[in-house]
Design an enzyme around this catalytic site. Sequence first.
Site, mmCIF file in Angstrom:
data_model
loop_
_atom_site.group_PDB
_atom_site.id
_atom_site.type_symbol
_atom_site.label_atom_id
_atom_site.label_comp_id
_atom_site.label_asym_id
_atom_site.label_seq_id
_atom_site.Cartn_x
_atom_site.Cartn_y
_atom_site.Cartn_z
ATOM 1 N N ARG A 162 -14.380 -7.237 0.332
ATOM 2 C CA ARG A 162 -13.659 -6.778 1.535
ATOM 3 C C ARG A 162 -13.035 -5.385 1.297
ATOM 4 O O ARG A 162 -12.452 -5.109 0.269
ATOM 5 C CB ARG A 162 -12.581 -7.789 1.872
ATOM 6 C CG ARG A 162 -11.726 -7.441 3.089
ATOM 7 C CD ARG A 162 -10.449 -6.745 2.690
ATOM 8 N NE ARG A 162 -9.579 -6.498 3.838
ATOM 9 C CZ ARG A 162 -8.540 -5.681 3.806
ATOM 10 N NH1 ARG A 162 -8.232 -5.042 2.710
ATOM 11 N NH2 ARG A 162 -7.791 -5.495 4.870
ATOM 12 N N THR B 238 -0.437 1.783 6.818
ATOM 13 C CA THR B 238 -0.351 0.557 6.028
ATOM 14 C C THR B 238 -0.214 -0.622 6.979
ATOM 15 O O THR B 238 0.400 -0.496 8.031
ATOM 16 C CB THR B 238 0.840 0.584 5.048
ATOM 17 O OG1 THR B 238 0.915 -0.690 4.392
ATOM 18 C CG2 THR B 238 2.168 0.856 5.748
ATOM 19 N N GLY B 239 -0.822 -1.730 6.609
ATOM 20 C CA GLY B 239 -0.738 -2.904 7.481
ATOM 21 C C GLY B 239 -2.029 -3.692 7.438
ATOM 22 O O GLY B 239 -2.809 -3.578 6.489
ATOM 23 N N THR C 11 0.857 -1.188 0.000
ATOM 24 C CA THR C 11 0.000 0.000 0.000
ATOM 25 C C THR C 11 0.884 1.226 0.000
ATOM 26 O O THR C 11 1.954 1.220 0.593
ATOM 27 C CB THR C 11 -0.842 -0.040 1.298
ATOM 28 O OG1 THR C 11 -1.757 -1.106 1.175
ATOM 29 C CG2 THR C 11 -1.590 1.255 1.549
ATOM 30 N N GLY D 183 -5.332 -4.131 7.717
ATOM 31 C CA GLY D 183 -6.380 -3.120 7.758
ATOM 32 C C GLY D 183 -7.474 -3.340 8.783
ATOM 33 O O GLY D 183 -7.998 -2.385 9.363
ATOM 34 N N GLY E 125 -10.470 -2.559 3.308
ATOM 35 C CA GLY E 125 -9.557 -2.381 4.438
ATOM 36 C C GLY E 125 -9.652 -0.987 5.028
ATOM 37 O O GLY E 125 -10.648 -0.274 4.865
ATOM 38 N N ASP E 126 -8.593 -0.601 5.715
ATOM 39 C CA ASP E 126 -8.576 0.696 6.403
ATOM 40 C C ASP E 126 -8.249 1.866 5.494
ATOM 41 O O ASP E 126 -8.586 3.014 5.811
ATOM 42 C CB ASP E 126 -7.518 0.653 7.519
ATOM 43 C CG ASP E 126 -6.120 0.382 6.952
ATOM 44 O OD1 ASP E 126 -5.996 -0.541 6.105
ATOM 45 O OD2 ASP E 126 -5.169 1.081 7.322
#
Length: 307
Positions: free
Chosen positions: A199, A222-223, A171, A225, A201-202
Amino acid sequence: MAEWKLVIHGGAGVIERERLTAAADGAIRESLGRALEAGSATLAAGGSALDAVERTACLLEDDPHFNAGRGSVFTYQGSNEMDAAIMDGRDRSAGAVAGVTATRNPVSLARAVMERSPHVFLAREGADAFSREQGLEQAGPEWFATAERRRQLEMMLQSEDYFDAELKYGTIGAVAVDARGHVAAATSTGGLTGKRWARIGDTPVIGAGTYADDRAGAVSATGAGEYFIRAGVAHEICARIRLLGEGAQQAADAVIAEIGALGGSGGIILVTPAGDAIFSFNTPGMYRGLASASGRKVAIYADEGAL
Ligand code: ASP
């Protein structure tokens, strides 16, 4: 006049020296450097933090090394569905898109949502239609798809390891403070390899993966989410700075520690109107870089120290 600063990331994860070839290490550092150069040119010319983070994010999206725009990871069904967000710290205006498939630069679509629609967050077919109506540059599936990401999907499908924290992160994000002391943040991603059921994510969730507020700072995450959404990471960091008076590094480290305590991993980049420009992560590495009037620096591994 304040001093302008730009911080970028290209994802965090199990990024270790023995996993990256010297060629890949060098190519990624070069890519990060090019993105910093473009965003710096905007800021050095007196441009806004908002313009700088969009420009920088577009370059990283176009670069197949990162999981955003071209080079996005594949969904379970073998398509690319991208999420992006942008936020302006001056008035906390924000735009975000989720599950978009045909805009060359999803971050620019997020900006169009912010500036040319009455909304903050559009998704999937509707967001794709808005993009066409607004005349944003469109790209076919072949633009986004790369052989390396297809290989990663095939590996994942074989292992049935649904949630993986390996090198598939990538990301991208950019945060900047401009010469007027305004901040902005942008984040863009293809999400997770093998994601299903639409889905999200964050990354495009304002307050989770992306947030900017001139009263505190600008954050891009990033990671994993799911954890970043649960902790409201980007907003939480800004809230700690604004309401508790914590320093930038202290606030960021505290929230990343919370992510760790929940069982999640990843990292963030942060700038403040006062000129702090920092990162925090709990993974072995995070692709990252900093540019200011005094120069540029890029780093990958945890032991490379401050930017
Ligand atoms: N945070 C992104 C997501 O959960 C993934 C990443 O940062 O690599 O979609």
